[in-house]
Scaffold this motif. Sequence first.
Motif, PDB file in Angstrom:
ATOM      1  N   GLU A 846       0.788  -1.131   0.021  1.00 40.86           N
ATOM      2  CA  GLU A 846       0.199   0.113  -0.021  1.00 40.86           C
ATOM      3  C   GLU A 846       0.919   1.210  -0.006  1.00 40.86           C
ATOM      4  OE1 GLU A 846      -2.599  -0.172   3.207  1.00 40.86           O
ATOM      5  OE2 GLU A 846      -3.598  -1.988   2.757  1.00 40.86           O
ATOM      6  N   HIS A 847       2.201   1.106   0.744  1.00 42.04           N
ATOM      7  CA  HIS A 847       2.895   2.229   0.902  1.00 42.04           C
ATOM      8  C   HIS A 847       3.899   2.329  -0.434  1.00 42.04           C
ATOM      9  CE1 HIS A 847       2.377   2.167   5.540  1.00 42.04           C
ATOM     10  NE2 HIS A 847       1.347   2.608   4.627  1.00 42.04           N
ATOM     11  N   GLN A 848       3.920   1.533  -1.484  1.00 43.29           N
ATOM     12  CA  GLN A 848       4.688   1.300  -2.576  1.00 43.29           C
ATOM     13  C   GLN A 848       4.058   2.322  -3.829  1.00 43.29           C
ATOM     14  OE1 GLN A 848       7.361  -0.472  -2.736  1.00 43.29           O
ATOM     15  NE2 GLN A 848       8.043   0.474  -4.688  1.00 43.29           N
ATOM     16  N   ILE A 849       4.877   3.451  -4.127  1.00 42.43           N
ATOM     17  CA  ILE A 849       4.238   4.641  -4.821  1.00 42.43           C
ATOM     18  C   ILE A 849       4.348   4.253  -6.183  1.00 42.43           C
ATOM     19  CG2 ILE A 849       4.412   7.018  -5.215  1.00 42.43           C
ATOM     20  CD1 ILE A 849       5.128   7.604  -2.417  1.00 42.43           C
ATOM     21  N   ARG A 850       3.520   4.161  -6.975  1.00 46.94           N
ATOM     22  CA  ARG A 850       3.630   4.200  -8.354  1.00 46.94           C
ATOM     23  C   ARG A 850       2.228   4.739  -9.054  1.00 46.94           C
ATOM     24  NH1 ARG A 850       3.164  -2.551  -8.422  1.00 46.94           N
ATOM     25  NH2 ARG A 850       1.270  -2.811  -7.671  1.00 46.94           N
ATOM     26  N   HIS A 851       2.362   4.865 -10.350  1.00 41.41           N
ATOM     27  CA  HIS A 851       1.263   5.679 -11.111  1.00 41.41           C
ATOM     28  C   HIS A 851       0.187   4.492 -11.386  1.00 41.41           C
ATOM     29  CE1 HIS A 851      -0.433   6.850 -15.154  1.00 41.41           C
ATOM     30  NE2 HIS A 851      -1.086   7.627 -14.123  1.00 41.41           N
ATOM     31  N   ARG A 852       0.270   3.392 -11.712  1.00 36.81           N
ATOM     32  CA  ARG A 852      -0.818   2.350 -11.914  1.00 36.81           C
ATOM     33  C   ARG A 852      -0.781   1.516 -10.967  1.00 36.81           C
ATOM     34  NH1 ARG A 852      -2.258   2.727 -17.466  1.00 36.81           N
ATOM     35  NH2 ARG A 852      -3.744   1.194 -16.924  1.00 36.81           N
ATOM     36  N   ASP A 853      -2.310   1.212 -10.512  1.00 34.48           N
ATOM     37  CA  ASP A 853      -2.618   0.069  -9.699  1.00 34.48           C
ATOM     38  C   ASP A 853      -1.999  -0.040  -8.379  1.00 34.48           C
ATOM     39  OD1 ASP A 853      -4.152  -1.026 -11.751  1.00 34.48           O
ATOM     40  OD2 ASP A 853      -2.544  -2.188 -12.778  1.00 34.48           O
ATOM     41  N   GLN A 854      -1.745   1.117  -7.797  1.00 38.50           N
ATOM     42  CA  GLN A 854      -1.146   1.248  -6.508  1.00 38.50           C
ATOM     43  C   GLN A 854      -2.206   0.702  -5.491  1.00 38.50           C
ATOM     44  OE1 GLN A 854       0.478   4.843  -5.259  1.00 38.50           O
ATOM     45  NE2 GLN A 854       0.329   4.414  -3.036  1.00 38.50           N
ATOM     46  N   ARG A 855      -1.881  -0.233  -4.625  1.00 38.43           N
ATOM     47  CA  ARG A 855      -2.954  -0.768  -3.781  1.00 38.43           C
ATOM     48  C   ARG A 855      -3.447  -0.095  -2.977  1.00 38.43           C
ATOM     49  NH1 ARG A 855      -3.298  -6.195  -2.963  1.00 38.43           N
ATOM     50  NH2 ARG A 855      -4.415  -7.084  -1.239  1.00 38.43           N
ATOM     51  N   GLY A 856      -2.724   0.990  -2.246  1.00 34.07           N
ATOM     52  CA  GLY A 856      -3.335   2.103  -1.402  1.00 34.07           C
ATOM     53  C   GLY A 856      -4.624   2.731  -2.157  1.00 34.07           C
ATOM     54  N   MET A 857      -4.252   3.043  -3.281  1.00 30.33           N
ATOM     55  CA  MET A 857      -5.424   3.968  -4.067  1.00 30.33           C
ATOM     56  C   MET A 857      -6.256   2.861  -4.466  1.00 30.33           C
ATOM     57  SD  MET A 857      -4.218   7.054  -3.968  1.00 30.33           S
ATOM     58  CE  MET A 857      -3.891   6.422  -2.385  1.00 30.33           C
ATOM     59  N   ILE A 858      -6.166   1.748  -4.940  1.00 28.32           N
ATOM     60  CA  ILE A 858      -7.307   0.656  -5.061  1.00 28.32           C
ATOM     61  C   ILE A 858      -8.205   0.768  -4.015  1.00 28.32           C
ATOM     62  CG2 ILE A 858      -8.121  -1.429  -5.646  1.00 28.32           C
ATOM     63  CD1 ILE A 858      -5.452  -1.593  -7.134  1.00 28.32           C
ATOM     64  N   LYS A 859      -7.678   0.834  -2.663  1.00 29.37           N
ATOM     65  CA  LYS A 859      -8.554   0.799  -1.472  1.00 29.37           C
ATOM     66  C   LYS A 859      -9.374   2.028  -1.299  1.00 29.37           C
ATOM     67  CE  LYS A 859      -6.406  -2.891   1.366  1.00 29.37           C
ATOM     68  NZ  LYS A 859      -5.757  -3.045   2.866  1.00 29.37           N
ATOM     69  N   TYR A 860      -8.748   2.998  -1.620  1.00 23.00           N
ATOM     70  CA  TYR A 860      -9.135   4.360  -1.391  1.00 23.00           C
ATOM     71  C   TYR A 860     -10.239   4.454  -2.573  1.00 23.00           C
ATOM     72  CZ  TYR A 860      -9.346   9.193  -0.018  1.00 23.00           C
ATOM     73  OH  TYR A 860      -9.610  10.727   0.270  1.00 23.00           O
ATOM     74  N   ALA A 861     -10.239   4.121  -3.536  1.00 25.79           N
ATOM     75  CA  ALA A 861     -11.128   4.117  -4.579  1.00 25.79           C
ATOM     76  C   ALA A 861     -12.471   3.233  -4.040  1.00 25.79           C
ATOM     77  CB  ALA A 861     -10.832   3.550  -6.123  1.00 25.79           C
TER      78      ALA A 861
END
Length: 1007
Positions: A846-861
């Motif tokens: 979740e803390h791995q920053i990247r542009h596509r398919d970041q796990r933390g951003m998937i949870k946020y979405a």
Amino acid sequence: MNQRYGASFMRRTSILGLVTVSAILFAPMVSASDVSTNYDASFESFLPLLLALVVAYFVRRWFIPQQLKNLQVAFEIEDDLYEVHRITRTLRDSRRLLKAGRVGYGVLLYMMGLTGVLILIAELLFDAEVFSQLNLYIIATLILIPVLISPWESLNSQLASRRRDVRSSLSADLIRRVFTLALLIIGTALVLAYGVQVEGTLTPTWLAFGMLAFMAPTIFAYGRIMGASWNMLLINKWRTTRGRKNPIDPDKNGVIGRLFSFLLVLFLLTMPITALNGILTVFYVMVNAPPNSEEILNYGGIIGYSLFVRIDAISEFLFHWEFIKSLPQFLSLYLTLNIAIVGLAFIFELTRNLILGGQSFGGMFGVTLDTPREIRAEKSAQARQLTFAFAGFSGYTVLLLILVCYKEFGSLMPLTATLEANDFDEEMRLLTVWLFIAVGQLIFLMTWLLSISKFGHLLGLRFDLNPDERREGAVLLEGGDRLQNLVENAAFNEDLDMLIRIQTHDFPGDQALIRQEQSRASMWEKALRGLWPEAIEESRKLLAQSGGDNDEARMLIATGYMALRRLDAAREALHGLQQPEGYDEPEILSFICEWLDPWRGAVTEDDIWDWENNSTIDYLQMLQTMMKTWKPRPAEMMLHNDKLSQTGQLSMIALLRGQRRYDEALELSLSLVRSDPIGVRPRLATALCLLDTGQWHDAKTVLDELIKSDSKDPRVQALAVIFGYGTKGREHMEVSLLLDDQKETKKWMDAAPVNAYAALLQKGGLDEAMNANVLIASHEATRRAVPPRYSPGILMSIFQYLVLIPVWFVLGILAYQEIGDVEGLAVLSGLLFLHYSYRRVIRQQEHQIRHRDQRGMIKYARRLKRFKAVPQASNIPIGNHLLLSGILVTVNGVVLDIGYPAWMFERLSKEPDKKVRQRLRKRSMALEKGKTPRVSTLGKAWWLKRPKEHGESGPMLERSIGPVAYRGRTNYIRKKEPQALNDAAEGKETQLQKRFIPRNTIRSERP
């Protein structure tokens, strides 16, 4: 080489030849049976060593830097147009390059092999009857070290990551080197073990196969480089022969240089035939094992032997050749010439080919360690080419030379009797040499067959020689940098129309300077539009054209990497750019880069206070404050009145439109037009706000003014599409997002990584949108009262702690009762360990920053979907993608947007969600009462059907603001005229607005 250099080279060769021939004439005659070893250490035995060391010193000190002069690199600027830049011009440049990176290590390996051969030559010259045992040990050591290390270095270089924008760690380098060393050793051992299994013992043939397997990385690299460079070498050496300048020889050659080029052309033309002859010869000898195999191998393979048996004159000549080969003087001469031609010339020609970059555009399947642009711009890339050439091929060159000597002059070489006693007779030595040559020729032939298809295309390429020198001269002239100033002013003012006109205008004058400024214009245009991958590529092009001396381009590359969420690459690009005083942009970029990583970043909230009265940091704090409650900050909260703050207010207009506060948005947009009359986006925002309030005809007058002044601006073309003016500009992102379907707009999600609207148009693109700019969800989050902070759901916590962990204890107790005490405890411990390890890994992802398919951003979405707070094209005011921005930074004063990712909630102070929801519900009620935004374009020719909203005439801005709204716009438009652009390119002053006194105004004075 030019004529002066060719003459000096011939003088050096003549002196070397005279010295060699003199030494040979006075050297003693010896037969094969006279060769022995001297075990005594005396002064005479050290003379060959001393002589070799003296010669090696002059080679290292003088000859190698001399050969590295005039290194060039060619890289593409436009379609089929390449600029050729010189990397080294003088001996000082060469010596400075030899000190870069690990070049010294590669040169050391090269000099070790060269010195070993020089000692062997000196031994033959001083006393061919007796070899000093000490010198033999030194020769063996000096030759074996590069032979053993060269394939390892070659394999490491070819397997190294091409992502040079991130510096690899020492541990990663160590792991890769250990892996490649193990791969070489295991591969060689497997070949030898298979030979023992087949033959029952280790035969000379399988020993040769083992040596071949060990040297395979270097041999493969040699074949690939020569095959991919063949087109470039042949075409340009033929041009040199005809006396024409070319990328390989930019200076016109004299007669001697042209003669050498002609000989090289003949050699290149026969290379494919020679390669085919070598491959077929080895295949024929090893498969059919003919009784005359030794003669076939000794007389040039199938083709050479066929000529030998059919032509008497050649047979008689080769008979005398066999007699001459028994003379030690001839062996020393042969070795000397091989060092001069193979040992020296091969390495340096290989280096020139690697650095020139001809493999990338003149061939296929070559060895490309760095792109030509990287080679031009980065000293580290130049050092990698030299290290690879010297360290990767020194061992192969020397080993091949020694093998050929044992093949041709085995009776004069030391330890020949020992080799023959172990079944390494002359035929076996011949076969070993042919094996090494044939494998390299096979790789060359395969690469050549793939690359020959580019021969015709390469003939049509245009090369601009030494444009960097002409640029330096042009800038030194008065007004020579006026076009650059024009580009930078256009970028500062966000004048995309001017930047696009500069790229497409046919300027007079020196095209080298014009191309560089067109590259600069393209770089700024892509960056201002948020097309960051293209902006990075254009920055690299400009950096290459500038010879690596362009901090502006480097900072823009770093900014692009931040937008792409590649923070490690951004840190690497910013490395070394921080200035001590008076220039804080690199330091601010570095701060923002660290701020974007709330988990591993090197800055905290306390570090913000080190930047007082800085618009970038103050705006960042305002974004953080605004994110707490999704509330846009009004204009009076802005602490500054610079370009960055004005751009930030444009983003506030987009947020106000999303939250249906149309009157406030219109008032703010008019104030921005008043403060920036020539700006495009303030007028664009005004037109959109007038559309929201129903004043369509007034908005149309604003659009008409923009079309008159900035018709090529993609944002203006998008606004024209919104107002039903047609579909022009569909190739631009801004227009495509309005007109095209999901399949057509998919490419923009990667091309514009901080444009959240482009991501929302894609199925499953909500997480990428939150990565790009979470502010696009502010209106829906406000409407649904969703706090900005993400926290796991209660059900998930209950499942984790009240379901899973008790299950693990139950399984442990069951194992304890059914299997045993120790086993039960082991099962329980193992399950708990796996449980917490899995949670830890998930948290790290979740803390791995990247542009596509970041796990933390998937949870946020998913959280936004759960609360039905999903921003979509159906609830976002049309045209908001032209205004919305996130964190703003400056590069050379130009304001750039890098987005605002949702994980920045980690930087917010913790506050109970219940309290935040209570505040949001109050604003949610007001938002629901507002007029729903318009989300579709207007119909065609609507102005003919819809009546005007009022009876007032004239442009809306003139009525609302007055003459202030048009201050400076006359000169703004005239600067874009073709003549004004031409004057800027030629360094001339353009009188933009003529000053005059009206005459004949009185009726009686008129004629």
